[in-house]
Design a protein around this motif. Sequence first.
Motif, short mmCIF file in Angstrom:
data_model
loop_
_atom_site.label_atom_id
_atom_site.label_comp_id
_atom_site.label_asym_id
_atom_site.label_seq_id
_atom_site.Cartn_x
_atom_site.Cartn_y
_atom_site.Cartn_z
N ILE A 28 0.94 -1.06 0.15
CA ILE A 28 -0.10 -0.07 0.13
C ILE A 28 0.85 1.36 -0.19
N GLN A 29 2.22 1.26 0.72
CA GLN A 29 2.82 2.22 0.68
C GLN A 29 3.09 3.14 -0.70
N PRO A 30 3.47 2.77 -1.85
CA PRO A 30 3.72 3.34 -2.82
C PRO A 30 2.41 4.02 -3.53
N TYR A 31 1.27 3.60 -3.07
CA TYR A 31 -0.12 4.27 -3.63
C TYR A 31 -0.14 5.44 -2.73
N ALA A 32 -0.07 4.97 -1.36
CA ALA A 32 -0.53 5.92 -0.38
C ALA A 32 0.31 7.29 -0.16
N TYR A 33 1.66 6.78 -0.49
CA TYR A 33 2.48 7.90 -0.47
C TYR A 33 2.42 9.13 -1.75
N ARG A 34 1.59 8.76 -2.65
CA ARG A 34 1.03 9.42 -4.03
C ARG A 34 -0.31 10.26 -3.71
N ILE A 35 -0.76 9.73 -2.63
CA ILE A 35 -2.15 10.30 -2.64
C ILE A 35 -2.40 10.92 -1.16
N VAL A 36 -1.52 11.59 -0.57
CA VAL A 36 -1.55 11.97 0.78
C VAL A 36 -2.47 13.39 0.95
N ASP A 37 -2.56 13.95 -0.18
CA ASP A 37 -3.67 15.03 -0.02
C ASP A 37 -5.19 14.33 -0.09
N GLN A 38 -5.29 13.28 -0.31
CA GLN A 38 -6.50 12.51 -0.02
C GLN A 38 -6.73 11.88 1.21
N LEU A 39 -5.83 11.71 1.74
CA LEU A 39 -5.78 11.18 3.07
C LEU A 39 -5.83 12.09 4.37
N PHE A 40 -5.36 13.31 3.98
CA PHE A 40 -5.50 14.23 4.94
C PHE A 40 -5.93 15.61 4.59
N ALA A 41 -6.31 16.42 5.38
CA ALA A 41 -6.47 17.98 5.12
C ALA A 41 -5.47 18.51 4.40
N HIS A 42 -5.39 19.40 3.54
CA HIS A 42 -4.28 19.80 2.79
C HIS A 42 -4.50 21.23 2.33
N ARG A 43 -3.51 21.82 1.94
CA ARG A 43 -3.53 23.32 1.40
C ARG A 43 -2.63 23.40 0.30
N LEU B 77 5.62 5.42 -9.81
CA LEU B 77 5.92 7.08 -9.76
C LEU B 77 5.81 7.51 -11.08
N GLN B 78 5.10 8.74 -11.58
CA GLN B 78 5.36 9.19 -12.80
C GLN B 78 5.72 10.80 -12.59
N ALA B 79 6.41 11.42 -13.57
CA ALA B 79 6.98 12.68 -13.29
C ALA B 79 5.95 13.68 -12.75
N HIS B 80 4.78 13.56 -12.88
CA HIS B 80 3.79 14.76 -12.24
C HIS B 80 3.18 14.07 -11.18
N ASP B 81 3.61 13.01 -10.61
CA ASP B 81 3.00 12.48 -9.36
C ASP B 81 3.47 13.28 -8.15
N ARG B 82 2.79 13.69 -7.10
CA ARG B 82 3.29 14.12 -6.11
C ARG B 82 3.31 13.53 -4.96
N TRP B 83 4.84 13.16 -4.32
CA TRP B 83 5.29 12.04 -3.50
C TRP B 83 5.31 12.75 -2.04
N SER B 84 5.03 11.94 -1.20
CA SER B 84 5.14 12.62 0.39
C SER B 84 6.59 13.00 0.64
N THR B 85 6.49 14.19 1.23
CA THR B 85 7.99 14.49 1.60
C THR B 85 8.46 13.85 2.73
N MET B 86 7.27 13.39 3.73
CA MET B 86 7.64 12.91 4.99
C MET B 86 8.31 13.98 5.77
N SER B 87 9.49 13.82 6.62
CA SER B 87 10.03 14.99 7.46
C SER B 87 11.24 15.69 6.59
N THR B 88 11.32 15.39 5.07
CA THR B 88 12.26 16.25 4.48
C THR B 88 11.84 17.87 4.64
#
Length: 385
Positions: free
Chosen positions: A28-43, A102-113
């Motif tokens: 699930i990780q590679p999928y979830a890390y691409r859709i973090v904005d769907q899992l949490f509130a975001h701006r 992962l594709q070039a225009h997929d946003r990936w989770s930064t985690m703590s970076t």
Amino acid sequence: MNAPDTLFCTPRQHLPRGEEFLFLPPWIQPYAYRIVDQLFAHRVIRRGPAPRPLSYGPEIDPRYTVDGREYDVGGFMDRNAMTGVLVIHRGHVVVERYGLGLQAHDRWSTMSTVKSMTAMLVGAAVHDGAIKSIDEPLTKYLPALAGSAYEGVSLRHVLTMSSGTHWVEDYTDRTSHVNRYSKSLADRVPGGVLKLMASLERAHPPGTTVRYNSGDTYLLGAALTKAVGMPLADYMSEKVWQPAGMECDGFYTLESEGGQEIGGSRAGMVLRDFGRFGLFVLNDGVIDGKRVLPEGWVEAAATPAFKVPASPVVDITHYGYSWWLGDGVMSALGHSGQRIDIYRKEDLVVVTLGAFPEPAYAPPGDHNRRNEVVAFTRAVRTALA
């Protein structure tokens, strides 16, 4: 025949539960890390109208050897569950690879970076005069913390993880502070994180001991928001995202719908924009001749504030302004394999994004993937020498 009030089946997307974010299985990780904005509130961090193309140079072929076997870029990615690798040397991209879907225009989770990125925004606020000094008390901007363990803690202290508060950053323990923080984000509780932080006890005098604390960076981001008088995402857009020519919108996660940005984890951006941020730091916070960061800020960020007592990776020895430091490198490190390495003297940025398995799913005798990223980066430097 269906009754009039019967609900018909409709297609729906199944999403991982946000509260399980730090416990996800490898499938699930590679999928979830691409859709973090769907899992949490975001701006959204808005990009500008004219993205800046990156320049490309001849591709390099770094190779390293582990346990008698040689690995190239592809082998490194396969062996370590890497999703993105970007190497920029002297302003030119010399490696750009994508993996695990992962594709070039997929946003990936930064985690703590993103902690390190938020720290750069503090410098921008100092340059703008919105923050007079990083030695100002945190309670000047967050009066709700008055009387808590954060009384007497300065912006510098949270910038360098030396607030002295008792905090447990144990991702495997569901009752730890970091997982209580994570649960609050998943539940989108207004003021939930601030309430958690105000409840902490003091373990050490401020400024005396480094203790990694994701909540400290939340407070740093919240104070920064008050100082500049606008959402953190908007300030990032104004100061870095648009001037630096980021090619895609990014995002910060929020503590609740419409609430405070989480300055220290779970933001999202595309691989090449990770690299552009690295170039911003490499260029001393100057974009097109205009200084965004105070002169000397990057140098101060890369100056050791504390020795790291139990270094997470073999090449890291100290901690600065929310940057991990080693011999010639300043690094932004994030959970599950996210890393931005900046070698200022070598004019080099290396971004590595991954989906390292969580401890409960790591194979028996699994190799140290973080240290293997270091082996790969050393091979990159050797190939460019």
